[in-house]
Scaffold this motif. Structure first.
Motif, mmCIF file in Angstrom:
data_model
loop_
_atom_site.group_PDB
_atom_site.id
_atom_site.type_symbol
_atom_site.label_atom_id
_atom_site.label_comp_id
_atom_site.label_asym_id
_atom_site.label_seq_id
_atom_site.Cartn_x
_atom_site.Cartn_y
_atom_site.Cartn_z
ATOM 1 N N SER A 1 46.940 38.532 33.957
ATOM 2 C CA SER A 1 45.521 38.790 34.180
ATOM 3 C C SER A 1 45.007 39.909 33.281
ATOM 4 C CB SER A 1 45.290 39.176 35.639
ATOM 5 O OG SER A 1 45.874 40.451 35.901
ATOM 6 N N PRO A 2 43.692 39.948 33.031
ATOM 7 C CA PRO A 2 43.124 41.051 32.235
ATOM 8 C C PRO A 2 43.456 42.425 32.813
ATOM 9 C CG PRO A 2 41.520 39.285 32.462
ATOM 10 C CD PRO A 2 42.672 38.929 33.351
ATOM 11 N N VAL A 3 43.484 42.528 34.137
ATOM 12 C CA VAL A 3 43.834 43.811 34.760
ATOM 13 C C VAL A 3 45.282 44.169 34.442
ATOM 14 C CG1 VAL A 3 44.145 45.030 36.952
ATOM 15 C CG2 VAL A 3 42.137 43.574 36.609
ATOM 16 N N GLY A 4 46.164 43.167 34.559
ATOM 17 C CA GLY A 4 47.567 43.408 34.248
ATOM 18 C C GLY A 4 47.770 43.813 32.798
ATOM 19 N N LEU A 5 47.050 43.145 31.873
ATOM 20 C CA LEU A 5 47.150 43.487 30.457
ATOM 21 C C LEU A 5 46.650 44.894 30.181
ATOM 22 C CD1 LEU A 5 45.988 40.177 28.708
ATOM 23 C CD2 LEU A 5 48.275 41.197 28.644
ATOM 24 N N GLN B 1 48.916 48.040 28.709
ATOM 25 C CA GLN B 1 48.592 48.855 27.543
ATOM 26 C C GLN B 1 48.539 50.335 27.905
ATOM 27 O OE1 GLN B 1 48.218 47.552 24.257
ATOM 28 N NE2 GLN B 1 48.598 49.742 23.965
ATOM 29 N N LEU B 2 47.982 50.651 29.069
ATOM 30 C CA LEU B 2 47.953 52.043 29.525
ATOM 31 C C LEU B 2 49.368 52.599 29.685
ATOM 32 C CD1 LEU B 2 45.127 52.052 32.243
ATOM 33 C CD2 LEU B 2 45.115 53.317 30.078
ATOM 34 N N PHE C 1 48.802 52.580 37.254
ATOM 35 C CA PHE C 1 49.676 51.543 36.716
ATOM 36 C C PHE C 1 50.025 50.437 37.711
ATOM 37 C CE2 PHE C 1 51.185 55.515 34.488
ATOM 38 C CZ PHE C 1 50.503 55.262 33.305
ATOM 39 N N GLY C 2 49.649 50.592 38.970
ATOM 40 C CA GLY C 2 50.061 49.635 39.989
ATOM 41 C C GLY C 2 49.500 48.246 39.746
ATOM 42 N N ASN C 3 50.387 47.256 39.561
ATOM 43 C CA ASN C 3 49.997 45.874 39.351
ATOM 44 C C ASN C 3 51.242 45.008 39.496
ATOM 45 O OD1 ASN C 3 49.736 43.487 37.156
ATOM 46 N ND2 ASN C 3 47.739 43.918 38.060
#
Length: 654
Positions: free
Chosen positions: A238-242, A246-247, A289-291
Motif C-alpha cells: 500500500s502507499p502507506v506501507g511504501l 522509505q522513512l 513506522f508501524g505497518n
C-alpha cells in the motif's frame, strides 16, 4: 588432489549424521574425550627433509564423514556422478580437551621432540622445521591468506581443516540441466562492483562473473495467498506501507552514518541501540513506522540476508552490517553496487578450488580439527605458538592465522585464554540459519513467459492447508485436512509467531499451528550460460525460523512443497525439474549455520572485541571480523588477504 571429487554425498535414506564416527566434536565438547588416542605421530624423514610437515594419517580420525547436510533428490534424475565434496567447513575443536604439550616422548609434526619437562622455554636452538605460519580453516578467508603467502614467497606454512573438504561456507553441486551439466553454488554466490576484494581476486584467477538476471515481472505472495506481480524495485504494498518503508530506510541510513567504520560499540548511541532489536525499535516508534505490510516485508528480508528474525538481532549489529555495505538497501537489492548485483558464474566454491590448487594439497590437512592453540612460547630468542589437532599432531609456528567463525572459539582451548571480551563472543554471536535449494529445468520457461524469476514470499498458508476458526476448530470444508497431531515438520504460522504470540512455538500450540506454511522465502533466476548453451535454474533461500521448521521436514515433502508453490506461481513446467538439491547449513558439523554470525541484543557493547585483528601470535580473519561487507564473500577474502600480507611481511622482515 582433485578438489571437486572428495568424499561422496550421503543418500536421502540416511538420517543426518548416521555415517559419522561415533566420537564427534559435539560429544567431545560436551563430555570430553572417551577413548580417542591423542598420541602425536612422527614425521616421515622424507617430508622433514623437504621442509614440510607430512605425517601418517590416523585411520580412525580420517574415517569418511557423511554429508547429511546436503541432500540431493535421486528421484529428480540426479545420480551420484558429479556430487560435490562433502561434510563441513570451518575448523572447530574441543574446549574441554587437555592440550598440555611436551609430555615425555611427544613428537611434533615438525620433527622436534619436546622437552621431557614440558617447558619449551628451555630449548636453546631454533627448530629448523619451525613453520612460518599455520592457517586454521580452509574456507575462503584461509585460502585467501594462503594465496598471499604463496605470492610473497613464504612457503613454510600449513593449513588445518576440520572438514573433509575445503571451502567453508562456499560449496557447490554439479547438476543436470537442459544444456548438459553445470556446477551451482549452494553457499555464497553473489558479488557486486563495490566488493573490491572478491571481484579483484576473481579477475586475478579468471573466474567468470555475470549480471543477476532481473528482466521481466517479479512476484510477491501475500499472507492471504494472493499473488501480485510488479516491475522494478518498488514492492506492491500500500502507499502507506511504501511511505513508511522509505522513512525507515532513511532513518536506518542516518543512524548508520553516525557509526565509526570499525569498532561499532564505541560511540555515543551504541549502548542504547545495542539494547534494541529492529523489531523493538519499530515498536518503540510505532506511530512513525508501524505497518503490518512493512513488518512482514522486513521479516522475509531479514531472514534471507541474515538467516535470523528481526527480534533476535541487535539493532546495532544490523546497523554495523549496513555500515559495512554502504547502506541498508545495498543488502537487499539487485541494483548496481548492491549485494545481489552479480553472480560468480564459476562459483565461489570454484574460486576456493582454484586457490587450493595454487596452495597445493601437500600444505592442506583435511579432517583434523584444531583443538588447542598455545601462545607465549620461546625457542631461544624466537617467539612461537603450538597448534594441536584432534589426531594428536602438533605444529610449531611463528604465526597462526585463525579463520574460524566466532561461534567456534569455545571449541578450541587457548593457552593463555583469549581475553574475555573476545573469548566470550560465542555467547552473543550465534550463526544464522539458512536453507538453500536449486532446481534445474530443460528451459527457462519463466523468462519465456515474461517473468524475471524473482519471488518474495511473505508468510502465508499454502492452498489446501488446514484452516482453523478463531476458537481453533476446523472449517466445514471437507477437502482441508487437519494435520496429524505432533507430526514432524508442522510449522507454526510465522506471521502469528510475531510480537505477543510466541506461545505458538510448536505443532501443539493452541489454535495457531499450521503445517503447510509457504516453503519459499526469496527466489531468483539462477541461469548460467556457456558454450553448451543456457543452463536453466531457479534458486531459493529460506532463513531464520522458516529454515528451522524446514530442517525437520522430510526432504521429499519439502521438495514437493517447493515445487507445488513454483507451479502455482510459474505454471506446470515447474513441476518437472531435471535436478533438485537442498542444502541445510545448520546441519554442517563444522559450520553450524549460514550466512553469518549475528550479534544478539546487547552483544556488541558487552563484548566490544569486534573485528579484533590479532591476539599475540594469532592473526584473525573471516567475514565476521570484517568492517567492509561483513557477512559476505568480500569480507572473507579481504580479511584473509590482509592477514596473509601481515604474516608474510613479518616473516620476511624478521
Amino acid at each position: 588432489m582433485n578438489w571437486q571429487q572428495a568424499k561422496g554425498t550421503s543418500n536421502n535414506s540416511s538420517p543426518p549424521g548416521s555415517e559419522r564416527p561415533q566420537q564427534t566434536l559435539l560429544s567431545l565438547a560436551t563430555y570430553g574425550p572417551l577413548d580417542m588416542d591423542l598420541t602425536e605421530t612422527e614425521v616421515e624423514p622424507a617430508a622433514a627433509a623437504a621442509g614440510r610437515p607430512a605425517v601418517e594419517e590416523d585411520a580412525a580420525q580420517n574415517e569418511e564423514q557423511s554429508d547429511a547436510a546436503v541432500e540431493k533428490d535421486t528421484m529428480s534424475g540426479a545420480g551420484g556422478e558429479g556430487s560435490p565434496p562433502t561434510a563441513a567447513a570451518t575448523t572447530s575443536g574441543d574446549a574441554n580437551e587437555d592440550t598440555t604439550d611436551g609430555a615425555a616422548g611427544d613428537t611434533d609434526v615438525n620433527g622436534a621432540e619436546a622437552a621431557t619437562s614440558g617447558d619449551a622455554n628451555e630449548e636453546e636452538d631454533v627448530d629448523p622445521e619451525l613453520l612460518d605460519t599455520v592457517i586454521v580453516g580452509a574456507g575462503l578467508a584461509g585460502l585467501s591468506a594462503a594465496y598471499e603467502l604463496i605470492k610473497a614467497g613464504v612457503g613454510k606454512f600449513h593449513m588445518l581443516e576440520a572438514s573433509d573438504r575445503i571451502g567453508g561456507r562456499s560449496y557447490s553441486a554439479e547438476l543436470k540441466t537442459g544444456a548438459g551439466k553445470k556446477r551451482f553454488d549452494l553457499g555464497g554466490q553473489w558479488v557486486t562492483t563495490t566488493q573490491k576484494e572478491v571481484v579483484a581476486l576473481a579477475q586475478e584467477l579468471d573466474v567468470k562473473i555475470h549480471k543477476q538476471y532481473t528482466s521481466g515481472k517479479k512476484v510477491m505472495t501475500l499472507p492471504d495467498g494472493t499473488i501480485k506481480t510488479y516491475s522494478g524495485n518498488v514492492p506492491p504494498i500500500s502507499p502507506v506501507g511504501l511511505a513508511k518503508l522509505q522513512l525507515l530506510v532513511n532513518e536506518l541510513d542516518k543512524m548508520t552514518a553516525k557509526m565509526p567504520a570499525d569498532g561499532p560499540g564505541r560511540f555515543k548511541e551504541a549502548k542504547d541501540w545495542d539494547r534494541q532489536s529492529l523489531d523493538s525499535f519499530m515498536q518503540k516508534h510505532k506511530k512513525k513506522f508501524g505497518n503490518k505490510e512493512l513488518s512482514l516485508l522486513l521479516d522475509i528480508s531479514n531472514r534471507s540476508i541474515f538467516g535470523a528474525e528481526t527480534q533476535a538481532m541487535s539493532l546495532l549489529g544490523l546497523l554495523h552490517t549496513c555500515r559495512s555495505a554502504g547502506g541498508y538497501m545495498n543488502l537487499a537489492d539487485t541494483a548496481e553496487g548492491a549485494a545481489q548485483e552479480m553472480v560468480l558464474t564459476d562459483c565461489s566454491h570454484g574460486l576456493c578450488m582454484m586457490l587450493a590448487e595454487k596452495v597445493g594439497d601437500d600444505r592442506i590437512a583435511l579432517s583434523d580439527p584444531v583443538i588447542g592453540i598455545e601462545q607465549g612460547l620461546k625457542m631461544g630468542s624466537v617467539d612461537y605458538a603450538r597448534v594441536r589437532t584432534a589426531s594428536g599432531k602438533v605444529y610449531k609456528c611463528r604465526h597462526v592465522i585463525g579463520t574460524v567463525a566466532p561461534h567456534f572459539y569455545n571449541h578450541i582451548q587457548f593457552k593463555p585464554p583469549l581475553p574475555a571480551s573476545q573469548g566470550l563472543i560465542p555467547r552473543y554471536q550465534p550463526m544464522g540459519h539458512l536453507v538453500k535449494w536449486i532446481a534445474t529445468f530443460e528451459t527457462a520457461f519463466w523468462r519465456d513467459d515474461g517473468f524475471s524469476g524473482e519471488v518474495v514470499a511473505i508468510s502465508h498458508p499454502l492452498p489446501g492447508a488446514e484452516e482453523e476458526n478463531e476458537t481453533g476448530g476446523d472449517t466445514a470444508e471437507p477437502n482441508r485436512r487437519r494435520p496429524e497431531e505432533g507430526r514432524v515438520g508442522c510449522m507454526p504460522r510465522l506471521s502469528q509467531r510475531r510480537r505477543g504470540n510466541n506461545e505458538a512455538s510448536g505443532p501443539s500450540a493452541s489454535g495457531s499451528s499450521r503445517c503447510n506454511e509457504t516453503p519459499l522465502g526469496v527466489v531468483f533466476d539462477n541461469c548460467k550460460e556457456d558454450e553448451q548453451g543456457l543452463h536453466a535454474a531457479l534458486v531459493g533461500l529460506a532463513g531464520g525460523m522458516q529454515a528451522a521448521y524446514q530442517s525437520d521436514l522430510p526432504l521429499a515433502e519439502l521438495k514437493q512443497k517447493i515445487l507445488a508453490e513454483l507451479v502455482r506461481l510459474f505454471g506446470d513446467k515447474a513441476s518437472e525439474p531435471l535436478d533438485f538439491v537442498i542444502k541445510d547449513w545448520y546441519k554442517e558439523q563444522y559450520v553450524g549455520g549460514c550466512p553469518v554470525g549475528n550479534y544478539a541484543v546487547g552483544g556488541i557493547t558487552a563484548f566490544p572485541a569486534h573485528g579484533v585483528k590479532e591476539t599475540d601470535r594469532i592473526l584473525w580473519a573471516g567475514t565476521e571480523t570484517s568492517s567492509t561487507w561483513r557477512g559476505y564473500l568480500d569480507g572473507a577474502v579481504g580479511t584473509g588477504r590482509r592477514a596473509g600480507v601481515v604474516a608474510a611481511t613479518r616473516v620476511k622482515g624478521r
